[in-house]
Design a protein around this motif. Sequence first.
Motif, PDB file in Angstrom:
ATOM      1  N   ASP A 162       6.016   3.015  -0.593  1.00 55.21           N
ATOM      2  CA  ASP A 162       5.315   1.738  -0.478  1.00 55.21           C
ATOM      3  C   ASP A 162       5.497   1.191   0.926  1.00 55.21           C
ATOM      4  N   ARG A 189       0.852  -1.184   0.000  1.00 53.04           N
ATOM      5  CA  ARG A 189       0.000   0.000   0.000  1.00 53.04           C
ATOM      6  C   ARG A 189       0.891   1.238   0.000  1.00 53.04           C
ATOM      7  N   ASP A 190       0.426   2.260  -0.681  1.00 53.59           N
ATOM      8  CA  ASP A 190       1.128   3.549  -0.669  1.00 53.59           C
ATOM      9  C   ASP A 190       0.740   4.314   0.584  1.00 53.59           C
ATOM     10  N   HIS A 191       1.691   5.071   1.114  1.00 53.64           N
ATOM     11  CA  HIS A 191       1.348   5.972   2.206  1.00 53.64           C
ATOM     12  C   HIS A 191       2.178   7.239   2.071  1.00 53.64           C
TER      13      HIS A 191
END
Length: 140
Positions: A89, A62-64
Amino acid sequence: MPRNITFVAVAVLPLLLTACGTPQERCISRNTDEYRTISRLLAEVEGNLARGYAWEERQVVRDHLTQCRRVYRDKDGNAHVGYEPCWRDRIETERYRVPIDPAVEERKRANLSQRKEALSGRAAQVVQACKAAYPEEEQG
């Protein structure tokens, strides 16, 4: 490994022991590995039957949004450090439910229970032998 283990056998004290314990604890842990594994698997199967489903895990990327360090130079050539928002990522472990076949789980439970019963006598002997070989003083 499942987090919702509901079954804990009182006789499975070696589960709490770690490799950095006393010589007696290490002896018990080293010699009851199969018994502890069977106990853990049995607890997992019983939890699955009680819930009606099993848990599995998968890795998800997941991107943050975070702050990234940035080095920049001013007009005189001096280096300065700053921070700016950037995307990175992140790998996360996600748990999800998996349907079970109760008949298959019942057979697993029966086989694991039988195996655990067969190993319990040897495990008790090993614990006694380790206690005799590595006696510990009572704390009090």
